[in-house]
Each structure stands twice: as structure tokens, then as C-alpha cells.
Write a protein that holds these residues in place. Structure first.
Motif, PDB file in Angstrom:
ATOM      1  N   LEU A  59       0.842  -1.192   0.000  1.00 10.56           N
ATOM      2  CA  LEU A  59       0.000   0.000   0.000  1.00 10.56           C
ATOM      3  C   LEU A  59       0.880   1.246   0.000  1.00 10.56           C
ATOM      4  CD1 LEU A  59      -2.699  -1.040   2.631  1.00 10.56           C
ATOM      5  CD2 LEU A  59      -2.927  -1.019   0.131  1.00 10.56           C
ATOM      6  N   ASP A  60       0.591   2.149  -0.941  1.00 13.75           N
ATOM      7  CA  ASP A  60       1.299   3.427  -1.046  1.00 13.75           C
ATOM      8  C   ASP A  60       0.278   4.508  -0.715  1.00 13.75           C
ATOM      9  OD1 ASP A  60       2.632   5.732  -1.738  1.00 13.75           O
ATOM     10  OD2 ASP A  60       3.360   4.998  -3.664  1.00 13.75           O
ATOM     11  N   LEU A  61       0.326   5.031   0.528  1.00 11.19           N
ATOM     12  CA  LEU A  61      -0.690   5.944   1.030  1.00 11.19           C
ATOM     13  C   LEU A  61      -0.203   7.384   0.963  1.00 11.19           C
ATOM     14  CD1 LEU A  61      -1.724   3.931   4.215  1.00 11.19           C
ATOM     15  CD2 LEU A  61      -2.779   3.842   1.964  1.00 11.19           C
ATOM     16  N   SER A  62      -1.030   8.242   0.394  1.00 13.40           N
ATOM     17  CA  SER A  62      -0.737   9.670   0.336  1.00 13.40           C
ATOM     18  C   SER A  62      -1.803  10.406   1.135  1.00 13.40           C
ATOM     19  CB  SER A  62      -0.718  10.148  -1.119  1.00 13.40           C
ATOM     20  OG  SER A  62      -0.466  11.537  -1.192  1.00 13.40           O
ATOM     21  N   LEU A  63      -1.406  11.014   2.263  1.00 14.19           N
ATOM     22  CA  LEU A  63      -2.343  11.713   3.142  1.00 14.19           C
ATOM     23  C   LEU A  63      -2.219  13.209   2.864  1.00 14.19           C
ATOM     24  CD1 LEU A  63      -1.932   8.884   4.517  1.00 14.19           C
ATOM     25  CD2 LEU A  63      -2.446  10.028   6.673  1.00 14.19           C
ATOM     26  N   ASP A  64      -3.135  13.723   2.035  1.00 13.25           N
ATOM     27  CA  ASP A  64      -3.076  15.113   1.610  1.00 13.25           C
ATOM     28  C   ASP A  64      -4.432  15.782   1.793  1.00 13.25           C
ATOM     29  OD1 ASP A  64      -0.379  15.200   0.702  1.00 13.25           O
ATOM     30  OD2 ASP A  64      -0.985  14.072  -1.080  1.00 13.25           O
ATOM     31  N   ALA A  65      -4.418  16.973   2.403  1.00 13.37           N
ATOM     32  CA  ALA A  65      -5.645  17.750   2.558  1.00 13.37           C
ATOM     33  C   ALA A  65      -5.810  18.663   1.353  1.00 13.37           C
ATOM     34  CB  ALA A  65      -5.592  18.557   3.850  1.00 13.37           C
ATOM     35  N   ARG A  66      -6.077  18.081   0.196  1.00 10.49           N
ATOM     36  CA  ARG A  66      -6.223  18.860  -1.024  1.00 10.49           C
ATOM     37  C   ARG A  66      -7.105  18.080  -2.001  1.00 10.49           C
ATOM     38  NH1 ARG A  66      -2.896  17.003  -5.216  1.00 10.49           N
ATOM     39  NH2 ARG A  66      -1.456  15.343  -4.602  1.00 10.49           N
ATOM     40  N   VAL A  67      -7.554  18.778  -3.032  1.00  9.48           N
ATOM     41  CA  VAL A  67      -8.301  18.118  -4.096  1.00  9.48           C
ATOM     42  C   VAL A  67      -7.303  17.395  -4.991  1.00  9.48           C
ATOM     43  CG1 VAL A  67      -9.829  18.451  -6.053  1.00  9.48           C
ATOM     44  CG2 VAL A  67     -10.132  19.839  -3.998  1.00  9.48           C
ATOM     45  N   VAL A  68      -7.519  16.115  -5.212  1.00 13.05           N
ATOM     46  CA  VAL A  68      -6.583  15.274  -5.953  1.00 13.05           C
ATOM     47  C   VAL A  68      -7.194  14.895  -7.296  1.00 13.05           C
ATOM     48  CG1 VAL A  68      -5.412  13.033  -5.981  1.00 13.05           C
ATOM     49  CG2 VAL A  68      -5.506  14.355  -3.873  1.00 13.05           C
ATOM     50  N   ASN A  69      -6.393  15.005  -8.353  1.00 22.04           N
ATOM     51  CA  ASN A  69      -6.789  14.482  -9.660  1.00 22.04           C
ATOM     52  C   ASN A  69      -6.383  13.015  -9.696  1.00 22.04           C
ATOM     53  OD1 ASN A  69      -6.943  13.725 -12.408  1.00 22.04           O
ATOM     54  ND2 ASN A  69      -6.750  15.854 -13.029  1.00 22.04           N
ATOM     55  N   LEU A  70      -7.334  12.157  -9.410  1.00 18.35           N
ATOM     56  CA  LEU A  70      -7.039  10.741  -9.199  1.00 18.35           C
ATOM     57  C   LEU A  70      -6.334  10.115 -10.391  1.00 18.35           C
ATOM     58  CD1 LEU A  70      -7.741   8.648  -6.877  1.00 18.35           C
ATOM     59  CD2 LEU A  70      -9.533   7.847  -8.387  1.00 18.35           C
ATOM     60  N   VAL A  71      -6.859  10.377 -11.587  1.00 15.62           N
ATOM     61  CA  VAL A  71      -6.325   9.752 -12.791  1.00 15.62           C
ATOM     62  C   VAL A  71      -4.981  10.340 -13.163  1.00 15.62           C
ATOM     63  CG1 VAL A  71      -6.720   9.360 -15.248  1.00 15.62           C
ATOM     64  CG2 VAL A  71      -8.611   9.124 -13.635  1.00 15.62           C
ATOM     65  N   ALA A  72      -4.910  11.672 -13.229  1.00 16.54           N
ATOM     66  CA  ALA A  72      -3.683  12.317 -13.688  1.00 16.54           C
ATOM     67  C   ALA A  72      -2.513  12.049 -12.760  1.00 16.54           C
ATOM     68  CB  ALA A  72      -3.909  13.814 -13.834  1.00 16.54           C
ATOM     69  N   GLU A  73      -2.792  11.877 -11.454  1.00 13.88           N
ATOM     70  CA  GLU A  73      -1.711  11.674 -10.493  1.00 13.88           C
ATOM     71  C   GLU A  73      -1.417  10.202 -10.235  1.00 13.88           C
ATOM     72  OE1 GLU A  73      -1.685  14.298  -7.071  1.00 13.88           O
ATOM     73  OE2 GLU A  73      -3.219  15.541  -8.017  1.00 13.88           O
ATOM     74  N   GLY A  74      -2.113   9.324 -10.921  1.00 16.09           N
ATOM     75  CA  GLY A  74      -1.771   7.914 -10.868  1.00 16.09           C
ATOM     76  C   GLY A  74      -2.232   7.165  -9.636  1.00 16.09           C
ATOM     77  N   PHE A  75      -3.305   7.643  -8.978  1.00 13.49           N
ATOM     78  CA  PHE A  75      -3.829   6.926  -7.815  1.00 13.49           C
ATOM     79  C   PHE A  75      -4.838   5.868  -8.262  1.00 13.49           C
ATOM     80  CE2 PHE A  75      -2.558  10.949  -5.780  1.00 13.49           C
ATOM     81  CZ  PHE A  75      -1.775  10.449  -4.761  1.00 13.49           C
ATOM     82  N   ASP A  76      -4.825   4.730  -7.576  1.00 12.67           N
ATOM     83  CA  ASP A  76      -5.808   3.677  -7.845  1.00 12.67           C
ATOM     84  C   ASP A  76      -7.128   3.957  -7.138  1.00 12.67           C
ATOM     85  OD1 ASP A  76      -4.134   1.766  -9.381  1.00 12.67           O
ATOM     86  OD2 ASP A  76      -2.971   1.690  -7.533  1.00 12.67           O
ATOM     87  N   VAL A  77      -7.053   4.499  -5.926  1.00 11.67           N
ATOM     88  CA  VAL A  77      -8.227   4.696  -5.078  1.00 11.67           C
ATOM     89  C   VAL A  77      -8.076   6.018  -4.343  1.00 11.67           C
ATOM     90  CG1 VAL A  77      -9.514   3.799  -3.088  1.00 11.67           C
ATOM     91  CG2 VAL A  77      -8.575   2.206  -4.761  1.00 11.67           C
ATOM     92  N   GLY A  78      -9.193   6.713  -4.156  1.00  6.67           N
ATOM     93  CA  GLY A  78      -9.212   7.929  -3.358  1.00  6.67           C
ATOM     94  C   GLY A  78     -10.267   7.839  -2.281  1.00  6.67           C
ATOM     95  N   ILE A  79     -10.013   8.477  -1.138  1.00  7.46           N
ATOM     96  CA  ILE A  79     -10.986   8.563  -0.053  1.00  7.46           C
ATOM     97  C   ILE A  79     -11.070  10.019   0.362  1.00  7.46           C
ATOM     98  CG2 ILE A  79     -11.631   7.831   2.273  1.00  7.46           C
ATOM     99  CD1 ILE A  79      -9.898   5.342   1.860  1.00  7.46           C
ATOM    100  N   GLY A  80     -12.261  10.610   0.248  1.00 12.52           N
ATOM    101  CA  GLY A  80     -12.417  12.009   0.594  1.00 12.52           C
ATOM    102  C   GLY A  80     -13.875  12.383   0.672  1.00 12.52           C
ATOM    103  N   ASN A  81     -14.130  13.672   0.928  1.00 13.28           N
ATOM    104  CA  ASN A  81     -15.517  14.117   1.087  1.00 13.28           C
ATOM    105  C   ASN A  81     -16.000  14.970  -0.069  1.00 13.28           C
ATOM    106  OD1 ASN A  81     -13.991  16.348   1.609  1.00 13.28           O
ATOM    107  ND2 ASN A  81     -14.752  16.711   3.685  1.00 13.28           N
TER     108      ASN A  81
END
Length: 322
Positions: free
Chosen positions: A152-174
Motif C-alpha cells: 500500500l502506497d498511502l498519500s495523506l493530503d488535505a487537497r483536491v486530488v486528480n485521481l487519474v492524472a496523479e496515478g492513484f488507484d483509489v481515493g478517499i475524501g468528502n
């Protein structure tokens, strides 16, 4: 692997047909493993730096791989300037042809690996910090023990993330972009609650209505993603005045420490405050005015997930389904 491209858009466009000579095709196979991933990542993000982060290489390596691919195909795939890179018509046509094949190959390899044994590989996850630290981390030992070949490669960031462009498989947010093509699954709702230490309330009194907060020290949270102080939401009919406080911090854990030290009233997500309410170190404030929880979302790019991502999504839904 490469996240989904906007294939529905691409398929609806008229792109020029591209034909490759047998000599050109014969010269590519030995280099496909590095040239095509670089092209697909850059085509999706339209940014060499973002493609490099997704692929785990340098931007210079992405640029070189694409230049080699362009030379071998005899095509200009990207229009470049100092700020961005944009696919040419030839680049869009190439993407439309190879992206479905690459996805099918990736899915086949993942399925084959799964049949041979347990799911394996790395899962990149973007998660809001408090949930990641206090709710997700306690569950990791169980997941990693169940799937010993998954990292697991976890990125804990308090920001809006571009899931696809930044290469994340899964996002968790509100927050999820309503125009996004991402799949969103609702998790347990997030609720902001107010609390203060017994010592503070004994010295300064307990507010009975939200208007009385103007007479108290409020511990304020500055969102590091947009640099704005987070407004306190209390009840549907209440419009909160500008709160006053001598302590403002971008890290919620520091605000909790300040509340425990008797410096004021804090308003944060329940996962920060609940343990201290249970221990008695903090007491609830204006509990009748707390708003209902807002949805927390689990989102990802496709229903056709590779096994390593699918088991992680299923694990999360099992534990946090709303």
C-alpha cells in the motif's frame, strides 16, 4: 498499471487512420515495456511531470521515451510548450488504438497472477489525513496479513486530488467532481462536532446557544489545501458569525492538544474528538446543534478493477460502508 483514459470521448472523434510499416512494427516490441507506458501516462495527464510520478521515473525519462517512440513511428505525438503538452491528432489516434489493447493486456496479466496465487502488486491510495491516520491505519495490519503480496502506497493530503492524472488507484475524501467519470461509493458519514476541556468550561462557562460562541476562545482550523479557515456549521437555520480565537492551526492534532490544554473550544471531525469524549478529557459543546454527517466517498476509475485494487476496495467497503 495505467488508469482509464477518456475512451468514450476518443471513440466519438474522427481521427486520421495510421498505418505502420512492418519494419516499424518489428522494431518496437523489445521497447514496448517502457515506451508505451510513458506514452499512455503522458497522454492521460498531458503533463510529463505527472506522468513521471505515476510511472515512478523522472520527467526526463518520460520525455526521452516519447521522443524515441515518435522517431520510430515517424509521427509527432505531442505538441509541446513551456507549460503543457497536448496530444496531436496523430497522438489521439494512436491512443485510441492502443489504449484498449493495453488495458486488456493488463487485465489478463492481473487475472493470470491472481489465478496463480494471491493478488499482488502496489495500490496507490489518496486519503484525507485524519481518516487515514485515525480510521484507516488501525486496519492495515489485518489487510496486509490477509494479502501478503500487496503493498500500500498511502498519500495523506488535505487537497483536491486528480485521481487519474496523479496515478492513484483509489481515493478517499468528502468531495467528488460531479462531472467526473470516477465511480464513487459512499462510506460512513463524517460529522463535525464541538468539544472543550472540563477546565475550560468551568472557567469560561458552557455556551447554551451558538451565538454565545462569539464570547469564547475558538480553536480554528486552517485548511492547508486552500489556506482558508474552516467555517463551523451548526444547525440549518444558524448563520455563524466570524469566530474569534487566539490559536489557528493547519493540523487538527495540534488543535486537539490545545483543547486538552484548556485553551478553547474545538470543532473537528468526530474521529479526532470521539476518543477524548470517551475518556472524559473533553466534553461535548452545543451537542443539540451539531449537523448531521456529510458523506465520505471511496472513488476509483473503473468497475473493471485489477485484483490487487479490487480486494482493497472490498476491504474498505466491508469496514466503512455507510
Amino acid at each position: 498499471m495505467i488508469l482509464l483514459c477518456r475512451s468514450a470521448i476518443l471513440d466519438s472523434c474522427d481521427f486520421p487512420a495510421i498505418s505502420y510499416s512492418q519494419a516499424t512494427l518489428m522494431s518496437l516490441p523489445l521497447e514496448l515495456h517502457r515506451l508505451l507506458p510513458s506514452f499512455l501516462s503522458a497522454a492521460q495527464s498531458e503533463n510529463f511531470s505527472a506522468a513521471a510520478r505515476q510511472s515512478g521515473v523522472t520527467p526526463a525519462a518520460i520525455s526521452k521515451n516519447i521522443r524515441v517512440l515518435e522517431e520510430k513511428l515517424g509521427l509527432r505525438l505531442f505538441a509541446r510548450n513551456t507549460h503543457s503538452v497536448v496530444l496531436t491528432d496523430e497522438g489521439k489516434a494512436l491512443l485510441a488504438q492502443i489504449q484498449p489493447l493495453w488495458q486488456a493486456l493488463s487485465a489478463t496479466l492481473d487475472s493470470a497472477a491472481s489465478r496463480e496465487g494471491q493478488p499482488s502488486g502496489s495500490v496507490r491510495v489518496s486519503v484525507i489525513p485524519g481518516f487515514g491516520q485515525l480510521m484507516l491505519m488501525p486496519l492495515l495490519p489485518a489487510f496486509l496479513a490477509r494479502y501478503p503480496q500487496i503493498n500500500l502506497d498511502l498519500s495523506l493530503d488535505a487537497r483536491v486530488v486528480n485521481l487519474v492524472a496523479e496515478g492513484f488507484d483509489v481515493g478517499i475524501g468528502n468531495r467528488v467532481d460531479p462531472d467526473s467519470r470516477l465511480i464513487a461509493r459512499q462510506l460512513s458519514p463524517m460529522r463535525n462536532i464541538l468539544a472543550a476541556s472540563p477546565a475550560y468550561l468551568q472557567q469560561h462557562g458552557v455556551p447554551k446557544i451558538p451565538d454565545e460562541l462569539a464570547q469564547h476562545q475558538c480553536l480554528l482550523h486552517r485548511n492547508p489545501g486552500n489556506n482558508q479557515v474552516v467555517r463551523w456549521q451548526l444547525g440549518e437555520k444558524f448563520t455563524l458569525r466570524e469566530l474569534q480565537g487566539r490559536v489557528t492551526a493547519s493540523r487538527p492534532d495540534l488543535l486537539i492538544d490545545a483543547a486538552l490544554a484548556g485553551l478553547g473550544i474545538v470543532c473537528l471531525a468526530d474521529w479526532y474528538i470521539n476518543p477524548h469524549l470517551q475518556s472524559g478529557a473533553l466534553l461535548p459543546v452545543l451537542e443539540n446543534h451539531w449537523q448531521a454527517g456529510v458523506p465520505l466517498w471511496l472513488y476509483y476509475g473503473s468497475a473493471d478493477l485489477p485484483p490487487r485494487v479490487r480486494v482493497w476496495v472490498e476491504f474498505l467497503l466491508q469496514h466503512f460502508r455507510g
